[in-house]
Structures are given as C-alpha cells and as structure tokens.
Design a protein around this motif. Structure first.
Motif, PDB file in Angstrom:
ATOM      1  N   LYS A 199      66.574  41.616-107.793  1.00 60.60           N
ATOM      2  CA  LYS A 199      65.698  40.481-108.112  1.00 60.60           C
ATOM      3  C   LYS A 199      65.813  40.082-109.579  1.00 60.60           C
ATOM      4  O   LYS A 199      65.916  40.925-110.460  1.00 60.60           O
ATOM      5  N   THR A 200      65.766  38.785-109.789  1.00 65.96           N
ATOM      6  CA  THR A 200      65.782  38.254-111.164  1.00 65.96           C
ATOM      7  C   THR A 200      64.479  37.473-111.373  1.00 65.96           C
ATOM      8  O   THR A 200      63.520  37.677-110.614  1.00 65.96           O
ATOM      9  N   ASP A 201      64.454  36.591-112.349  1.00 66.01           N
ATOM     10  CA  ASP A 201      63.271  35.748-112.537  1.00 66.01           C
ATOM     11  C   ASP A 201      63.105  34.879-111.278  1.00 66.01           C
ATOM     12  O   ASP A 201      63.971  34.042-110.984  1.00 66.01           O
ATOM     13  N   PRO A 202      62.016  35.038-110.536  1.00 60.90           N
ATOM     14  CA  PRO A 202      61.875  34.297-109.268  1.00 60.90           C
ATOM     15  C   PRO A 202      61.839  32.782-109.452  1.00 60.90           C
ATOM     16  O   PRO A 202      62.164  32.031-108.528  1.00 60.90           O
ATOM     17  N   ALA A 203      61.474  32.337-110.677  1.00 63.32           N
ATOM     18  CA  ALA A 203      61.388  30.884-110.905  1.00 63.32           C
ATOM     19  C   ALA A 203      62.774  30.275-111.124  1.00 63.32           C
ATOM     20  O   ALA A 203      62.945  29.064-111.104  1.00 63.32           O
ATOM     21  N   ARG A 204      63.778  31.128-111.351  1.00 60.30           N
ATOM     22  CA  ARG A 204      65.127  30.586-111.578  1.00 60.30           C
ATOM     23  C   ARG A 204      65.829  30.492-110.221  1.00 60.30           C
ATOM     24  O   ARG A 204      66.557  31.393-109.793  1.00 60.30           O
ATOM     25  N   VAL A 205      65.631  29.360-109.582  1.00 61.36           N
ATOM     26  CA  VAL A 205      66.119  29.204-108.207  1.00 61.36           C
ATOM     27  C   VAL A 205      67.603  28.833-108.182  1.00 61.36           C
ATOM     28  O   VAL A 205      68.378  29.387-107.416  1.00 61.36           O
ATOM     29  N   VAL A 209      60.119  37.924-117.808  1.00 59.75           N
ATOM     30  CA  VAL A 209      59.588  38.264-116.478  1.00 59.75           C
ATOM     31  C   VAL A 209      60.710  38.714-115.535  1.00 59.75           C
ATOM     32  O   VAL A 209      60.484  38.868-114.334  1.00 59.75           O
ATOM     33  N   CYS A 210      61.899  38.912-116.100  1.00 54.46           N
ATOM     34  CA  CYS A 210      63.038  39.276-115.249  1.00 54.46           C
ATOM     35  C   CYS A 210      63.320  40.776-115.352  1.00 54.46           C
ATOM     36  O   CYS A 210      63.513  41.312-116.450  1.00 54.46           O
ATOM     37  N   ASN A 211      63.371  41.413-114.209  1.00 52.59           N
ATOM     38  CA  ASN A 211      63.589  42.861-114.183  1.00 52.59           C
ATOM     39  C   ASN A 211      64.982  43.242-114.686  1.00 52.59           C
ATOM     40  O   ASN A 211      65.179  44.300-115.272  1.00 52.59           O
ATOM     41  N   GLY A 261      71.105  32.524-123.488  1.00 49.87           N
ATOM     42  CA  GLY A 261      71.813  31.980-122.320  1.00 49.87           C
ATOM     43  C   GLY A 261      70.888  31.757-121.143  1.00 49.87           C
ATOM     44  O   GLY A 261      71.019  30.775-120.405  1.00 49.87           O
ATOM     45  N   CYS A 262      69.947  32.672-120.983  1.00 51.59           N
ATOM     46  CA  CYS A 262      69.010  32.577-119.850  1.00 51.59           C
ATOM     47  C   CYS A 262      68.056  31.397-120.047  1.00 51.59           C
ATOM     48  O   CYS A 262      67.903  30.554-119.170  1.00 51.59           O
ATOM     49  N   ARG A 263      67.457  31.336-121.242  1.00 54.79           N
ATOM     50  CA  ARG A 263      66.459  30.278-121.492  1.00 54.79           C
ATOM     51  C   ARG A 263      67.075  28.878-121.468  1.00 54.79           C
ATOM     52  O   ARG A 263      66.432  27.911-121.115  1.00 54.79           O
ATOM     53  N   GLY A 307      74.593  32.237-116.337  1.00 55.00           N
ATOM     54  CA  GLY A 307      74.094  32.450-114.978  1.00 55.00           C
ATOM     55  C   GLY A 307      73.710  33.912-114.769  1.00 55.00           C
ATOM     56  O   GLY A 307      74.116  34.793-115.536  1.00 55.00           O
ATOM     57  N   CYS A 308      72.938  34.165-113.717  1.00 61.06           N
ATOM     58  CA  CYS A 308      72.476  35.537-113.447  1.00 61.06           C
ATOM     59  C   CYS A 308      73.650  36.461-113.117  1.00 61.06           C
ATOM     60  O   CYS A 308      73.613  37.646-113.439  1.00 61.06           O
ATOM     61  N   VAL A 309      74.698  35.888-112.495  1.00 63.51           N
ATOM     62  CA  VAL A 309      75.843  36.737-112.134  1.00 63.51           C
ATOM     63  C   VAL A 309      76.490  37.304-113.395  1.00 63.51           C
ATOM     64  O   VAL A 309      76.753  38.507-113.510  1.00 63.51           O
ATOM     65  N   ASP A 310      76.704  36.415-114.395  1.00 64.21           N
ATOM     66  CA  ASP A 310      77.322  36.887-115.645  1.00 64.21           C
ATOM     67  C   ASP A 310      76.401  37.854-116.382  1.00 64.21           C
ATOM     68  O   ASP A 310      76.854  38.832-116.974  1.00 64.21           O
ATOM     69  N   CYS A 311      75.123  37.564-116.328  1.00 59.64           N
ATOM     70  CA  CYS A 311      74.137  38.429-116.994  1.00 59.64           C
ATOM     71  C   CYS A 311      74.200  39.836-116.386  1.00 59.64           C
ATOM     72  O   CYS A 311      74.174  40.847-117.092  1.00 59.64           O
ATOM     73  N   LYS A 312      74.318  39.882-115.061  1.00 58.36           N
ATOM     74  CA  LYS A 312      74.376  41.184-114.382  1.00 58.36           C
ATOM     75  C   LYS A 312      75.685  41.907-114.692  1.00 58.36           C
ATOM     76  O   LYS A 312      75.717  43.134-114.762  1.00 58.36           O
TER      77      LYS A 312
END
Ligand code: SF4
Length: 329
Positions: free
Chosen positions: A217-223, A233-235, A255-257, A262-267
């Motif tokens: 799970k990431t920030d739920p608001a980032r759809v 708020v991101c785990n 990058g997130c803000r 993207g979440c993939v690169d962040c991970k």
C-alpha cells in the motif's frame, strides 16, 4: 556497567519489523551494557505448537540473532529454558503478585482473545515470568517497544513488593524505548506480523521482497501516476526512513509531492536500499548455518554462565525468604 536484559520468542522467521523495531537497536547498544539476550522459549509454549518445529525455531532464532550482529559471546545470548532459575523465580514472584495486577495486563486480554480455545495459566502468568527473566540478572535496563511498557511497570511493581516484604534485593528496571516506532506491515494498516501475512521476511530473496513491495500500500489518495502524493501518510516512505539516505529521501519527497516520481520507481529505490541491509544478513545467516555446532557450543557455555548468576540470585532470595534453613550449617 549497567545490566541489560531483553528476550525474543522463537516465533519462526524474523521480519524487517523485528529487525528495525528491536534487534538493530540491540546490536547498537549491546556493548554499552552488560547485556543478556535470551531466546525466550518458555514464553512461546503457552500457545499450541509442534515440538519438532519448536526445536528448529529456537536454534534458528539464535542463528538469526547472530547473523543480525548480536555478539553471541560478549552478550551472553542464551536459551531461556536452559536456565532453570527463571522458572524458580517465577514461582517465588507469583507469591508476591496480587491477582488484580495481572488481570490489568492488556496483552493478556488480547492474547486470551486470540487463543480463546487455549486460555491457560501460562498465558495469564506471562508477565511474572518476564519479570523473573529481567530480575534474575538484576537488570536495570530493558529495551522494549511501547507495547511492552506496561510489563516493565509491572516488573517494577514486583520488585517493590518483594523488596518491601523481604528486604532490598532487586532493582527497579527501566524501559529503554527503541527510537523506531512500530513498523507497519505492507498492508499499511497493522503492525508487521508473520501471522497477518503482511510481513517482509528478513531472509527473503531480493526477488521475493520486490514482489511484496509491488503490492504494498502507498498513499491511498494517489490513485493515478499523475496525482501528487503525500509521503507523510505513505507507508512506503516510512520504510524509506529506515534504510534510505537523507539525499534520496528528499528526492523521493520532492518527486512524490510533484508527481515527478511514480510509486514504482519509489519502490525500486527502497528495494535497492533495503537489500543493502538485508543481503549481508542473509549471507551471514547462510554461513553460520553451515556450522551450527559452534553456535550450539556458545549457547551451552552462555547458559552455564547464566545458570551461575541465576543461582546466586536464587540463593540470596531463598536466604531472605527463609527457604534455606540448612544453608548456614
Ligand atoms: S511515490 Fe513513494 S512515497 Fe509517494 S505515494 Fe508513491 S510510494 Fe508513497
């Protein structure tokens, strides 16, 4: 040097929550104190288990701790049930522990709920055994997570009860809270736990861990990829705090803000940094496992040392309680 005690149950494979929430701290402070670390197998028999598996788990936990960096010789890493004084002192402490004090323990209530079909006396008495674990070595410092603070308060209570009745014998140990707050599982909701299936195993391969991170799970608001996110708020970002360098963390935050990352690169960045910590532990674990006999030998020597110290405490306690009438003859 102050005396430190901490224990860990042989629960099976460790996860990164165990490592960053407790063991890493043990490794960092182990030489600042006269440290005792114990695989507390007596604590883990209050729920149903397979004896053959238990044998494996106890040994495996010792190997895991060694691989994580616990200095087995200097810290007296030992197996709890190999030092009978823990159980002796538990019975003695039972006699100075009011029932009401035990009934207040919130962890007992939780565990009784989880094991509704096997609510045994051991489950109820668990904090008294924990007090004995600590006080048999007259430990003054106990590194714990927040969920254990109540048990350390309870240990102080037992110490006071015993001292006021039989004379000054035990210290009043203090909790040493770990700096890392509880590590959430990949569901981003509950504390990481193997039984909840939301864990990242300490010894899992890079590929297995990447697969788990992909679904985390990431920030739920980032759809969508174009939505800006909020690392606070991101785990996944809470994991970055554990392993990523400040520079990379600020790159992730920006990058997130801005939705530039993207979440993939962040991970992927997280995965790279996580594996820098976990790969050496897994290598050490595999090496140590090739020579488990020497681990067993050190555990035996340590248990012997602990038995000697425990015996001194038990003799002192019995003397004060009038339980050794032949002692002075
Ligand atoms: S970019 Fe990273 S910190 Fe931001 S929401 Fe995605 S996973 Fe979380």
């Amino acid at each position: 040097m102050k005396i430190l005690f901490s224990g860990i149950q042989p629960t099976g494979k460790l996860h990164i929550g165990n490592f960053f929430g407790a063991i890493k701290n043990w490794v960092n402070i182990q030489h600042d104190y006269k440290s005792y670390f114990s695989v507390v197998d007596y604590h883990s028999i209050t729920i149903k288990y397979d004896p053959e598996e238990m044998r494996e788990r106890v040994m495996d936990m010792a190997v895991n701790l060694y691989a994580c960096g616990i200095d087995m010789e200097k810290t007296n890493l030992f197996i709890q049930s190999e030092v009978p004084g823990h159980a002796d002192l538990t019975w003695i402490f039972n006699s100075v522990t009011p029932m009401g004090e035990l009934e207040r323990m919130t962890q007992y209530k939780d565990k009784a709920q989880q094991n509704a079909k096997n609510v045994n006396v051991g489950l109820f008495d668990y904090p008294v055994l924990q007090a004995a674990d600590i006080l048999i070595y007259k430990a003054e410092v106990v590194p714990v997570g927040e969920d254990q603070v109540q048990h350390i308060e309870f240990t102080r209570e037992i110490s006071r009860n015993f001292n006021s009745r039989f004379g000054q014998t035990f210290p009043e140990p203090k909790e040493l809270l770990t700096k890392t707050p509880r590590v959430l599982g990949i569901d981003g909701e509950k504390k990481m736990s193997k039984s909840l299936g939301n864990d990242i195993g300490l010894l899992e391969s890079g590929e297995e861990i990447m697969n788990k991170l992909r679904g985390a799970k990431t920030d739920p608001a980032r759809v969508t990829r174009n939505d800006p996110g909020n690392p606070d708020v991101c785990n996944i970002y809470s994991y970055h705090r554990l392993v990523s360098h400040e520079d990379e963390r600020s790159e992730v935050v920006d990058g997130c803000r801005s939705a530039g990352m993207g979440c993939v690169d962040c991970k992927k960045i997280l995965h790279k940094n996580l594996m820098k910590v976990l790969d050496p532990i897994r290598d050490r674990y595999e090496n140590i496992n090739k020579n488990k006999v020497s681990v067993r030998e050190i555990l035996t020597q340590n248990a012997e040392k602990c038995r000697r110290i425990a015996k001194q405490t038990i003799l002192e306690v019995k003397e004060k309680m009038g339980l050794n009438p032949l002692w002075k003859i």
